[in-house]
Design an enzyme around this catalytic site. Structure first.
Site, PDB file in Angstrom:
ATOM      1  N   CYS A  58       0.827  -1.218   0.000  1.00  0.00           N
ATOM      2  CA  CYS A  58       0.000   0.000   0.000  1.00  0.00           C
ATOM      3  C   CYS A  58       0.857   1.261   0.000  1.00  0.00           C
ATOM      4  O   CYS A  58       0.419   2.312  -0.475  1.00  0.00           O
ATOM      5  CB  CYS A  58      -0.945   0.015   1.194  1.00  0.00           C
ATOM      6  SG  CYS A  58      -0.162  -0.213   2.798  1.00  0.00           S
ATOM      7  N   HIS A 263      -1.608  -0.043   7.632  1.00  0.00           N
ATOM      8  CA  HIS A 263      -2.214   0.004   6.304  1.00  0.00           C
ATOM      9  C   HIS A 263      -2.500   1.445   5.922  1.00  0.00           C
ATOM     10  O   HIS A 263      -2.674   2.310   6.793  1.00  0.00           O
ATOM     11  CB  HIS A 263      -3.504  -0.820   6.272  1.00  0.00           C
ATOM     12  CG  HIS A 263      -4.136  -0.913   4.913  1.00  0.00           C
ATOM     13  ND1 HIS A 263      -3.454  -1.393   3.807  1.00  0.00           N
ATOM     14  CD2 HIS A 263      -5.384  -0.573   4.475  1.00  0.00           C
ATOM     15  CE1 HIS A 263      -4.260  -1.360   2.755  1.00  0.00           C
ATOM     16  NE2 HIS A 263      -5.422  -0.861   3.130  1.00  0.00           N
TER      17      HIS A 263
END
Length: 427
Positions: A58, A263
């Site tokens: 990510c 994340h």
């Protein structure tokens, strides 16, 4: 094509910086490497949204998505619902080009595989990784063919090596400094760290998110030095582990990467008025104060007042400083509180601060590229109606917000509420 006999030394150095000194191009890196072994792939359910297959990449995919949104909404003025295959591919090319330009100092190093690989072997990947060096001015002429390669398996990782080698391993090590993580990717969970994200967004791999430089125990720590196209907000600020500066909170475009513990996702709007000018007297004074309030406690030692005044290019003569110490610390507590400081040097600042956002309503979109984080595993944007209210109360404390995402957003807009127009609610 036969395997290269040896891995290029630049590739080997980049490998150790990215994955950690314990890893090398001669040994398998394992599950973390496999997590990153994907290309830039668009969702079938949302034409302009990139898919993240597994946890980890990510830190590259979300910034690329941010620049895709920037190019579609603001450069091309395309409605996201009407994006064509050609437009989204062009936006991806422009996004990757923007990132390379961010990190380049005149030349770029492009890493590509010399052939497609049938396995996720890190050893084979590094053996077949080739480099091409050219001037930054030539990127536009070649970006289409490079992007085609980066859309294939291992493409995200090849692009990561291009970023690192374009900035230069030595420069990145210098950016990180002795206080930062020695590797760019966490060797337990596989997610990129703050240095990697800052490298992509700002062009320098500093591990800090505050503005300018701060001195801690005689050591100068470099933060973010300029306003950038894309912003950043993090849950760690709501938990009081750090304080994000205005350069990342107030980017050029209303697009913010949202950081949780492990994340990244994305919040964006098409309302440019959300990007408040960071050069207001309030923000300049706050930046000077925060330089000496390193932990974000809301106060500084009274002994630091001369340094703060000097940063603001104000009178710092001894008689004046002593006079101001008495005004700002009348009870001789030894500290100066930020509200008293700002009211003294920027009168009425609290009332004027961010008035354009008081009682303001706007539409936001949220993106999370992980399939499993989306309803029915369909990667799509979530639409929300946001409102920033005039009155503040303790119920709206960032640390007590009902969802992690709202906690993050309240580090920028303390009174924000969002009504997500589909279920389930975003956490």
């Amino acid at each position: 094509m036969e395997s290269q006999a040896t891995v290029l030394p630049q590739i080997s150095a980049a490998c150790q910086l990215i994955w950690g000194g314990a890893y090398s191009t001669e040994n398998e890196i394992g599950n973390i490497f496999e997590q990153w072994s994907q290309g830039f792939i668009f969702s079938d359910d949302c034409k302009s949204a990139l898919i993240q297959e597994k946890g980890g990449p990510c830190a590259v995919i979300v910034p690329a998505q941010a620049y895709i949104i920037k190019h579609l909404l603001f450069d091309s003025e395309v409605e996201l619902a009407d994006v064509t295959d050609e437009q989204r591919q062009k936006a991806l090319e422009q996004a990757l080009q923007s990132i390379l330009v961010n990190v380049s100092a005149g030349t770029v190093q492009i890493a590509k595989l010399s052939q497609q690989l049938g396995s996720t072997s890190s050893v084979e990947f590094h053996k077949h990784l080739t480099l091409e060096t050219l001037n930054s001015s030539e990127i536009e002429n070649h970006i289409s063919s490079w992007t085609e390669s980066w859309c294939s398996n291992f493409g995200v990782m090849s692009f990561l090596y291009s970023i690192v080698l374009t900035r230069g391993v030595e420069n990145i090590v210098s950016d990180i400094g002795i206080m930062g993580d020695p590797s760019l990717v966490d060797n337990t969970f596989g997610h990129g760290n703050q240095s990697l994200l800052n490298l992509i967004l700002t062009g320098a791999a500093t591990p800090n998110v505050f503005d300018y430089t701060r001195s801690i125990d005689g050591m100068d720590l470099v933060g973010v030095t300029k306003k950038n196209d894309i912003g950043f907000l993090t849950l760690l600020e709501a938990l009081r582990y750090c304080k994000v500066g205005d350069f990342l909170k107030c980017p050029e475009y209303p697009i913010w990467i949202i950081g949780s513990e492990s994340h990244l996702s994305l919040l964006f709007s098409n309302d440019r008025s959300l990007c408040v000018n960071e050069n207001s007297p309030f923000k300049v004074a706050r930046a000077a104060f925060d330089t000496f309030d390193c932990e974000g406690n809301g106060f500084i030692p009274v002994t630091d007042l001369p340094n703060v005044l000097e940063k603001l290019d104000m009178v710092s003569e001894e008689d004046y400083v002593e006079f101001m110490k008495e005004r700002l610390d009348p009870d001789s507590t030894g500290i100066i509180l930020f509200p008293a400081f700002i009211e003294e040097f920027v009168p009425g600042a609290w009332e004027k601060q961010d008035q354009s956002l008081q009682n303001k309503q706007f539409v936001v979109h949220h993106y999370n590229g992980l399939r499993q984080s989306n309803f029915d595993s369909k990667v799509n944007y979530r639409l929300g109606a946001a409102a920033v209210y005039l009155e503040y109360n303790q119920v709206m404390e960032a640390s007590t917000a009902p969802t992690p995402l709202l906690r993050v957003l309240r580090t920028k807009w303390p009174t924000i509420e969002i009504d997500w127009q589909s279920q389930p609610s975003i956490s």
